[in-house]
Design a protein around this motif. Sequence first.
Motif, PDB file in Angstrom:
ATOM      1  N   MET A  95       0.826  -1.212   0.000  1.00 25.87           N
ATOM      2  CA  MET A  95       0.000   0.000   0.000  1.00 25.87           C
ATOM      3  C   MET A  95       0.860   1.261   0.000  1.00 25.87           C
ATOM      4  SD  MET A  95      -3.034   1.038   0.136  1.00 25.87           S
ATOM      5  CE  MET A  95      -4.306   1.987   0.933  1.00 25.87           C
ATOM      6  N   ALA A  96       1.907   1.257   0.822  1.00 31.17           N
ATOM      7  CA  ALA A  96       2.666   2.492   1.078  1.00 31.17           C
ATOM      8  C   ALA A  96       3.733   2.771   0.028  1.00 31.17           C
ATOM      9  CB  ALA A  96       3.336   2.399   2.454  1.00 31.17           C
ATOM     10  N   LEU A  97       4.288   1.706  -0.562  1.00 30.39           N
ATOM     11  CA  LEU A  97       5.504   1.885  -1.364  1.00 30.39           C
ATOM     12  C   LEU A  97       5.448   1.259  -2.760  1.00 30.39           C
ATOM     13  CD1 LEU A  97       7.967   1.012   1.549  1.00 30.39           C
ATOM     14  CD2 LEU A  97       7.493   3.299   0.657  1.00 30.39           C
ATOM     15  N   LEU A  98       4.575   0.289  -2.959  1.00 31.40           N
ATOM     16  CA  LEU A  98       4.611  -0.467  -4.217  1.00 31.40           C
ATOM     17  C   LEU A  98       3.433  -0.160  -5.132  1.00 31.40           C
ATOM     18  CD1 LEU A  98       5.736  -3.927  -2.764  1.00 31.40           C
ATOM     19  CD2 LEU A  98       7.161  -2.099  -3.704  1.00 31.40           C
ATOM     20  N   ARG A  99       2.534   0.693  -4.673  1.00 33.54           N
ATOM     21  CA  ARG A  99       1.360   0.984  -5.483  1.00 33.54           C
ATOM     22  C   ARG A  99       1.637   2.181  -6.374  1.00 33.54           C
ATOM     23  NH1 ARG A  99      -4.831   1.786  -3.364  1.00 33.54           N
ATOM     24  NH2 ARG A  99      -5.692   2.240  -5.418  1.00 33.54           N
ATOM     25  N   HIS A 100       1.963   1.896  -7.620  1.00 32.52           N
ATOM     26  CA  HIS A 100       2.271   2.951  -8.591  1.00 32.52           C
ATOM     27  C   HIS A 100       1.673   2.570  -9.934  1.00 32.52           C
ATOM     28  CE1 HIS A 100       4.979   4.983  -5.799  1.00 32.52           C
ATOM     29  NE2 HIS A 100       5.448   3.800  -5.475  1.00 32.52           N
ATOM     30  N   ASP A 101       1.854   3.422 -10.933  1.00 33.54           N
ATOM     31  CA  ASP A 101       1.238   3.147 -12.230  1.00 33.54           C
ATOM     32  C   ASP A 101       1.912   1.990 -12.973  1.00 33.54           C
ATOM     33  OD1 ASP A 101      -0.581   5.107 -11.761  1.00 33.54           O
ATOM     34  OD2 ASP A 101       0.572   6.683 -12.777  1.00 33.54           O
ATOM     35  N   ALA A 102       3.209   1.871 -12.814  1.00 33.48           N
ATOM     36  CA  ALA A 102       3.919   0.790 -13.516  1.00 33.48           C
ATOM     37  C   ALA A 102       3.759  -0.512 -12.725  1.00 33.48           C
ATOM     38  CB  ALA A 102       5.387   1.158 -13.654  1.00 33.48           C
ATOM     39  N   SER A 112       3.274 -16.879  -2.579  1.00 34.86           N
ATOM     40  CA  SER A 112       2.006 -16.690  -3.298  1.00 34.86           C
ATOM     41  C   SER A 112       1.104 -15.646  -2.639  1.00 34.86           C
ATOM     42  CB  SER A 112       1.276 -18.017  -3.478  1.00 34.86           C
ATOM     43  OG  SER A 112       1.326 -18.781  -2.312  1.00 34.86           O
ATOM     44  N   PHE A 113       1.563 -15.048  -1.542  1.00 32.18           N
ATOM     45  CA  PHE A 113       0.802 -13.949  -0.959  1.00 32.18           C
ATOM     46  C   PHE A 113       0.980 -12.646  -1.761  1.00 32.18           C
ATOM     47  CE2 PHE A 113      -1.066 -13.786   3.551  1.00 32.18           C
ATOM     48  CZ  PHE A 113      -2.100 -12.963   3.163  1.00 32.18           C
ATOM     49  N   TYR A 114       2.096 -12.508  -2.497  1.00 30.65           N
ATOM     50  CA  TYR A 114       2.332 -11.230  -3.199  1.00 30.65           C
ATOM     51  C   TYR A 114       1.203 -10.881  -4.177  1.00 30.65           C
ATOM     52  CZ  TYR A 114       7.168 -11.917  -1.479  1.00 30.65           C
ATOM     53  OH  TYR A 114       8.279 -12.141  -0.716  1.00 30.65           O
ATOM     54  N   PRO A 115       0.799 -11.824  -5.049  1.00 33.39           N
ATOM     55  CA  PRO A 115      -0.304 -11.481  -5.959  1.00 33.39           C
ATOM     56  C   PRO A 115      -1.610 -11.181  -5.221  1.00 33.39           C
ATOM     57  CG  PRO A 115       0.688 -13.612  -6.554  1.00 33.39           C
ATOM     58  CD  PRO A 115       1.401 -13.140  -5.342  1.00 33.39           C
ATOM     59  N   VAL A 116      -1.771 -11.780  -4.043  1.00 37.30           N
ATOM     60  CA  VAL A 116      -2.995 -11.527  -3.264  1.00 37.30           C
ATOM     61  C   VAL A 116      -3.028 -10.075  -2.778  1.00 37.30           C
ATOM     62  CG1 VAL A 116      -4.280 -12.188  -1.197  1.00 37.30           C
ATOM     63  CG2 VAL A 116      -3.176 -13.956  -2.596  1.00 37.30           C
ATOM     64  N   TYR A 117      -1.904  -9.605  -2.224  1.00 40.09           N
ATOM     65  CA  TYR A 117      -1.839  -8.200  -1.797  1.00 40.09           C
ATOM     66  C   TYR A 117      -2.012  -7.271  -2.994  1.00 40.09           C
ATOM     67  CZ  TYR A 117       0.240  -9.859   2.594  1.00 40.09           C
ATOM     68  OH  TYR A 117       0.481 -10.492   3.776  1.00 40.09           O
ATOM     69  N   ALA A 118      -1.392  -7.628  -4.111  1.00 36.82           N
ATOM     70  CA  ALA A 118      -1.471  -6.778  -5.301  1.00 36.82           C
ATOM     71  C   ALA A 118      -2.930  -6.602  -5.707  1.00 36.82           C
ATOM     72  CB  ALA A 118      -0.657  -7.387  -6.437  1.00 36.82           C
ATOM     73  N   ARG A 119      -3.681  -7.679  -5.647  1.00 40.20           N
ATOM     74  CA  ARG A 119      -5.103  -7.602  -5.996  1.00 40.20           C
ATOM     75  C   ARG A 119      -5.878  -6.774  -4.989  1.00 40.20           C
ATOM     76  NH1 ARG A 119      -7.567 -12.163  -9.592  1.00 40.20           N
ATOM     77  NH2 ARG A 119      -9.656 -11.251  -9.492  1.00 40.20           N
ATOM     78  N   LEU A 120      -5.584  -7.001  -3.713  1.00 35.93           N
ATOM     79  CA  LEU A 120      -6.294  -6.252  -2.676  1.00 35.93           C
ATOM     80  C   LEU A 120      -6.116  -4.750  -2.868  1.00 35.93           C
ATOM     81  CD1 LEU A 120      -7.838  -6.102   0.046  1.00 35.93           C
ATOM     82  CD2 LEU A 120      -5.639  -6.411   1.205  1.00 35.93           C
ATOM     83  N   TYR A 121      -4.900  -4.349  -3.249  1.00 34.87           N
ATOM     84  CA  TYR A 121      -4.621  -2.919  -3.364  1.00 34.87           C
ATOM     85  C   TYR A 121      -4.649  -2.406  -4.807  1.00 34.87           C
ATOM     86  CZ  TYR A 121      -3.399  -3.267   1.530  1.00 34.87           C
ATOM     87  OH  TYR A 121      -3.461  -3.470   2.878  1.00 34.87           O
ATOM     88  N   GLY A 122      -5.108  -3.252  -5.738  1.00 34.33           N
ATOM     89  CA  GLY A 122      -5.244  -2.812  -7.122  1.00 34.33           C
ATOM     90  C   GLY A 122      -3.918  -2.487  -7.791  1.00 34.33           C
ATOM     91  N   ILE A 123      -2.920  -3.335  -7.562  1.00 36.23           N
ATOM     92  CA  ILE A 123      -1.586  -3.102  -8.130  1.00 36.23           C
ATOM     93  C   ILE A 123      -1.356  -4.094  -9.274  1.00 36.23           C
ATOM     94  CG2 ILE A 123       0.893  -3.158  -7.633  1.00 36.23           C
ATOM     95  CD1 ILE A 123       0.116  -2.616  -4.661  1.00 36.23           C
ATOM     96  N   ALA A 124      -0.972  -3.575 -10.445  1.00 35.78           N
ATOM     97  CA  ALA A 124      -0.645  -4.461 -11.567  1.00 35.78           C
ATOM     98  C   ALA A 124       0.693  -5.138 -11.289  1.00 35.78           C
ATOM     99  CB  ALA A 124      -0.564  -3.654 -12.859  1.00 35.78           C
ATOM    100  N   THR A 125       0.822  -6.404 -11.649  1.00 39.08           N
ATOM    101  CA  THR A 125       2.080  -7.125 -11.408  1.00 39.08           C
ATOM    102  C   THR A 125       2.559  -7.758 -12.705  1.00 39.08           C
ATOM    103  OG1 THR A 125       0.978  -9.209 -10.872  1.00 39.08           O
ATOM    104  CG2 THR A 125       1.431  -7.718  -9.036  1.00 39.08           C
TER     105      THR A 125
END
Length: 362
Positions: A95-102, A112-125
Amino acid sequence: MSRYWSRIVHELTPYVPGEQPKIDGLIKLNTNECPYAPSDRVLQAIAAQTSADLRLYPDPQASSLRAAIARFHGLRPEQVFVGNGSDEVLAHAFMALLRHDAPLLHPDISYSFYPVYARLYGIATRDIPLRADFSIAVDDYLQAGGNGGIIFPNPNAPTGMALPLAEVERLLAGNPDSVVVVDEAYVDFGAQTAASLIDQYPQLLVIRTLSKAWALAGLRVGYALGHPDLIEALARVKDSFNSYPLDRLALAGAEAALGDTVWLQQTRERITRSRTQLTAGLQARGFEVLPSQANFVFARHPAHSGAQLAAQLRERRILVRQFARPQRIADFLRITIGTPAQCDALLAALDTLIAAQPPAAR
Ligand SMILES: *Cc1c(COP(=O)(O)O)cnc(C)c1O
């Protein structure tokens, strides 16, 4: 499904933790817990808390624990953030550091938790494939084009393979414009920590946990090390979510644990010795075992399906972890290093399975 759910809840795919069943005599080698009890000092410190203490909220800044962690790593308290397990610290980092446009870059075979957090916070991976030998290829990250951050465990999970510190540094030097998170949940079992690079690289966040090497998975304490600006970002998210993620028992227990480095050293040695023996035992039975620097091994048998072996071991009250996806790792078993007796029981069970069963159709 319910009409009361928010849109985001409909779209979530939650992480599925390894099972924690209550079965007598179970040999539990599926979630990388330590097979040994934590330092006696932990329980003493927890017992020393009084009901008068529990009446009051804990320190929202966790100042004393953060100072102890800073001392342990030779850093300053402003370079330390603590959370309710490193999973919570990771969530705040997303949320604090990895949520950006890229897009956020991470290995295709990873926690396998990384994609879960990405989805929760709407982060493209974007998945970056591991090499054929399951190692991380730093050049692939440097050549991927713009990114909103990079995250990987070191040693990687579930492979157990470590990236040398020089390679971590090459990644940092070549990627100055976004945060690089190194998840060091398993670093105490033989890999090199990147904590020594924090003063040089303001974009580096190292995340650690007391759940694995310190035998405190039940206490829920994790932390991050990084530049004070990164730590402040995590604190801003935390203070927008829960001011008291660590209770008084966890604060006291964690600080006491860090004071007993003799316990850590002894436990590390016991685990790494058992890892060497278990690796040899598995290899003698025909398994391919990836070179592990963690408290687990990742192994496959050329003639037996991973899913079938895991199910057959379960029938014999031995739990290991198997991942159906990606396909490339479906035949691997991730086996936590247990006590010598637990490792022997696993090998004995495999003897009956591998000798008795014709190879599974593949
Ligand atoms: C176990 C693990 C964690 C989470 O540990 P916590 O118990 O939440 O501190 C984080 N990352 C990886 C790679 C892990 O294996």
